[in-house]
Design an enzyme around this catalytic site. Structure first.
Site, PDB file in Angstrom:
ATOM      1  N   ILE A  39      27.242  37.931 -44.237  1.00 60.90           N
ATOM      2  CA  ILE A  39      27.317  37.178 -45.229  1.00 60.90           C
ATOM      3  C   ILE A  39      26.940  35.535 -44.770  1.00 60.90           C
ATOM      4  O   ILE A  39      26.265  35.019 -45.588  1.00 60.90           O
ATOM      5  CB  ILE A  39      28.639  36.750 -45.898  1.00 60.90           C
ATOM      6  CG1 ILE A  39      29.600  36.617 -44.575  1.00 60.90           C
ATOM      7  CG2 ILE A  39      29.064  38.272 -46.417  1.00 60.90           C
ATOM      8  CD1 ILE A  39      31.178  36.262 -45.088  1.00 60.90           C
ATOM      9  N   GLY A  40      26.830  35.473 -43.583  1.00 63.40           N
ATOM     10  CA  GLY A  40      26.196  34.075 -43.093  1.00 63.40           C
ATOM     11  C   GLY A  40      24.802  33.993 -43.204  1.00 63.40           C
ATOM     12  O   GLY A  40      24.488  32.774 -43.442  1.00 63.40           O
ATOM     13  N   SER A 163      39.921  35.366 -45.017  1.00 63.19           N
ATOM     14  CA  SER A 163      40.092  36.327 -45.501  1.00 63.19           C
ATOM     15  C   SER A 163      41.338  36.774 -46.048  1.00 63.19           C
ATOM     16  O   SER A 163      42.158  36.189 -45.605  1.00 63.19           O
ATOM     17  CB  SER A 163      39.697  37.488 -44.528  1.00 63.19           C
ATOM     18  OG  SER A 163      40.068  38.828 -44.806  1.00 63.19           O
ATOM     19  N   TYR A 188      43.549  40.252 -35.922  1.00 61.04           N
ATOM     20  CA  TYR A 188      42.408  39.701 -37.055  1.00 61.04           C
ATOM     21  C   TYR A 188      43.132  38.960 -38.426  1.00 61.04           C
ATOM     22  O   TYR A 188      42.791  37.715 -38.559  1.00 61.04           O
ATOM     23  CB  TYR A 188      41.736  40.837 -37.599  1.00 61.04           C
ATOM     24  CG  TYR A 188      40.582  40.465 -38.485  1.00 61.04           C
ATOM     25  CD1 TYR A 188      39.508  39.644 -38.162  1.00 61.04           C
ATOM     26  CD2 TYR A 188      40.643  40.598 -39.915  1.00 61.04           C
ATOM     27  CE1 TYR A 188      38.605  39.275 -39.012  1.00 61.04           C
ATOM     28  CE2 TYR A 188      39.634  40.330 -40.930  1.00 61.04           C
ATOM     29  CZ  TYR A 188      38.927  39.505 -40.272  1.00 61.04           C
ATOM     30  OH  TYR A 188      37.770  39.041 -41.441  1.00 61.04           O
TER      31      TYR A 188
HETATM   32  N1  NAP Z   1      32.980  41.641 -43.896  1.00 58.86           N
HETATM   33  C1  NAP Z   1      34.069  41.643 -44.536  1.00 58.86           C
HETATM   34  O1  NAP Z   1      34.518  42.351 -45.476  1.00 58.86           O
HETATM   35  C2  NAP Z   1      34.724  40.330 -44.401  1.00 58.86           C
HETATM   36  C3  NAP Z   1      35.893  40.380 -45.275  1.00 58.86           C
HETATM   37  C4  NAP Z   1      36.693  39.108 -45.183  1.00 58.86           C
HETATM   38  C5  NAP Z   1      36.227  38.023 -44.137  1.00 58.86           C
HETATM   39  N2  NAP Z   1      34.978  38.176 -43.508  1.00 58.86           N
HETATM   40  C6  NAP Z   1      34.775  37.085 -42.402  1.00 58.86           C
HETATM   41  O2  NAP Z   1      33.426  36.799 -42.691  1.00 58.86           O
HETATM   42  C7  NAP Z   1      32.825  36.116 -41.406  1.00 58.86           C
HETATM   43  C8  NAP Z   1      31.341  36.826 -41.176  1.00 58.86           C
HETATM   44  O3  NAP Z   1      31.386  38.335 -41.136  1.00 58.86           O
HETATM   45  P1  NAP Z   1      30.552  39.439 -41.349  1.00 58.86           P
HETATM   46  O4  NAP Z   1      31.254  40.127 -42.512  1.00 58.86           O
HETATM   47  O5  NAP Z   1      29.161  38.613 -41.899  1.00 58.86           O
HETATM   48  O6  NAP Z   1      30.278  40.012 -40.138  1.00 58.86           O
HETATM   49  P2  NAP Z   1      28.985  40.123 -39.066  1.00 58.86           P
HETATM   50  O7  NAP Z   1      27.705  40.943 -40.102  1.00 58.86           O
HETATM   51  O8  NAP Z   1      29.555  40.934 -38.227  1.00 58.86           O
HETATM   52  O9  NAP Z   1      28.645  38.777 -38.661  1.00 58.86           O
HETATM   53  C9  NAP Z   1      29.189  38.059 -37.848  1.00 58.86           C
HETATM   54  C10 NAP Z   1      28.702  37.035 -37.365  1.00 58.86           C
HETATM   55  O10 NAP Z   1      29.238  36.153 -36.353  1.00 58.86           O
HETATM   56  C11 NAP Z   1      28.510  35.963 -35.061  1.00 58.86           C
HETATM   57  N3  NAP Z   1      29.368  36.330 -33.948  1.00 58.86           N
HETATM   58  C12 NAP Z   1      30.090  37.331 -33.501  1.00 58.86           C
HETATM   59  N4  NAP Z   1      30.696  36.762 -32.199  1.00 58.86           N
HETATM   60  C13 NAP Z   1      30.108  35.557 -31.918  1.00 58.86           C
HETATM   61  C14 NAP Z   1      30.107  34.708 -30.621  1.00 58.86           C
HETATM   62  N5  NAP Z   1      30.972  35.134 -29.697  1.00 58.86           N
HETATM   63  N6  NAP Z   1      29.481  33.708 -30.793  1.00 58.86           N
HETATM   64  C15 NAP Z   1      28.792  33.411 -31.624  1.00 58.86           C
HETATM   65  N7  NAP Z   1      28.524  33.922 -32.642  1.00 58.86           N
HETATM   66  C16 NAP Z   1      29.134  35.019 -32.773  1.00 58.86           C
HETATM   67  C17 NAP Z   1      27.622  37.228 -35.000  1.00 58.86           C
HETATM   68  O11 NAP Z   1      26.559  37.321 -34.134  1.00 58.86           O
HETATM   69  P3  NAP Z   1      25.563  38.379 -33.813  1.00 58.86           P
HETATM   70  O12 NAP Z   1      24.346  38.580 -34.901  1.00 58.86           O
HETATM   71  O13 NAP Z   1      24.777  38.013 -32.323  1.00 58.86           O
HETATM   72  O14 NAP Z   1      26.331  39.641 -33.721  1.00 58.86           O
HETATM   73  C18 NAP Z   1      27.211  37.267 -36.526  1.00 58.86           C
HETATM   74  O15 NAP Z   1      26.085  36.436 -36.821  1.00 58.86           O
HETATM   75  C19 NAP Z   1      33.802  36.482 -40.421  1.00 58.86           C
HETATM   76  O16 NAP Z   1      34.442  35.241 -40.342  1.00 58.86           O
HETATM   77  C20 NAP Z   1      34.690  37.540 -41.053  1.00 58.86           C
HETATM   78  O17 NAP Z   1      36.034  37.456 -40.510  1.00 58.86           O
HETATM   79  C21 NAP Z   1      34.436  39.348 -43.514  1.00 58.86           C
END
Ligand code: NAP
Length: 304
Positions: A39-40, A163, A188
């Site tokens: 989503i980012g 979340s 989490y």
């Molecule tokens: N997906 C869901 O269902 C869901 C639901 C509720 C909330 N969220 C929240 O949404 C946010 C984004 O998650 P997403 O679903 O888009 O997951 P994602 O696709 O795994 O993306 C996570 C992002 O965080 C970066 N990251 C992880 N560890 C890091 C570190 N140590 N230092 C710097 N950057 C780091 C990753 O970088 P890399 O590209 O290098 O891995 C990636 O860009 C999170 O805060 C998550 O808790 C997600």
């Protein structure tokens, strides 16, 4: 959800976003963490489409370069930038905040988004449980490190990706690092509770500085989230993600909170699908929010 459904959803959603978002972001600087995936990445691209100049914080060079290439192709001529840091380490959080502060005179929007779910307990070099470090402490340290640049851009916004997983979670101030017992989902959920509490306290403490802070639930989204949590947990999440929404839809409330005039004066809210939502009773505990702020400031070595 099938591939056909996903692409239909994407097309319908692109039209919806274009019709509803309605804010020109030309001249705005948006800093976003986790803009290399999920989503980012989508939120960064949509904000760039709207004219914003993006500053990404990423940890991986090749993923960072790919994300920058996509941004430059979609929105050329905007001098998007990228800084690298492992956001689970306090020294890195502080270094990257200082680097960005040195490079940017003003920041209109900060999106704290990078986060993860870990199946096993790992302690960082700072002695912190890594879910707590990455999902909560990084939001706190980066926001503090960029404060003066946000003030310089006032009215500015902080958008914290939380979340609904915070529901049912409780904070135990005697064991914030979960030394007494670790379960990935519980860790989490607690970190996401921290996001909502931090947002409330930030909104309260920084009121009058021209900075608003809001948090959100993106929905259950088919991203790389959970892929590296390990073992059965990883497998279970992969299966569940067959029924998840697209990253385009998941990113929508981030883009909305970062850009829409409708929320220009909203401070301290929790949102889902562009609408204010009521977080759990634990997430509305102002005493816990204040205590978490003080405790995090102590841990990070930042004046509260
Ligand atoms: N997906 C869901 O269902 C869901 C639901 C509720 C909330 N969220 C929240 O949404 C946010 C984004 O998650 P997403 O679903 O888009 O997951 P994602 O696709 O795994 O993306 C996570 C992002 O965080 C970066 N990251 C992880 N560890 C890091 C570190 N140590 N230092 C710097 N950057 C780091 C990753 O970088 P890399 O590209 O290098 O891995 C990636 O860009 C999170 O805060 C998550 O808790 C997600």
């Amino acid at each position: 959800m099938t591939t056909t459904h996903r692409s239909e959803e994407r097309i319908a959603f692109a039209a919806e976003t274009a019709a509803l978002t309605g804010r020109d972001m030309k001249g705005k600087v948006v800093v976003i963490t986790g803009g290399t995936s999920g989503i980012g990445r989508v939120a960064a691209e949509r904000l760039a489409d709207m004219g914003a100049r993006l500053v990404l914080v990423a940890r991986d060079k090749s993923r960072g370069e790919t994300a920058m290439l996509r941004l430059r192709q979609r929105a050329p001529g905007l001098a998007h930038d990228i800084h690298y840091a492992d956001l689970s380490r306090i020294a890195e959080m502080k270094r990257v905040a200082a680097e960005i502060s040195g490079a940017e005179a003003r920041i209109d929007v900060l999106v704290n988004n990078a986060g993860a779910l870990f199946g096993s307990r790992h302690v960082t070099e700072d002695g912190l449980e890594r879910t707590f470090a990455l999902n909560h402490v990084a939001y706190f340290v980066l926001t503090h490190g960029l404060r003066e640049r946000l003030v310089a851009a006032a009215p500015a916004r902080v958008v914290n990706v939380a979340s609904d997983a915070h529901r049912g979670a409780r904070l135990d101030f005697r064991d914030l690092q979960l030394a007494a017992g670790y379960r990935g989902f519980a860790a989490y959920g607690r970190s996401k509770l921290c996001n909502v509490l931090f947002t409330r306290e930030l909104a309260r403490r920084w009121t009058g500085r021209g900075i608003t802070a809001n948090s959100l639930h993106p929905g259950f989204v088919a991203t790389r989230f959970g892929d590296e949590s390990g073992g059965l947990m990883s497998y279970g999440i992969r299966v569940a993600k067959l029924f998840a929404i697209s990253p385009e839809r998941g990113a929508d409330t981030i883009v909305y909170l970062a850009s829409s005039d409708e929320v220009a004066d909203v401070n301290g809210g929790y949102f889902y699908k562009r609408r204010p939502a009521t977080p759990s009773p634990e997430a509305r505990d102002d005493q816990a929010a204040s205590r978490l702020w003080q405790e995090t400031a102590r841990i990070a070595g930042i004046a509260p």
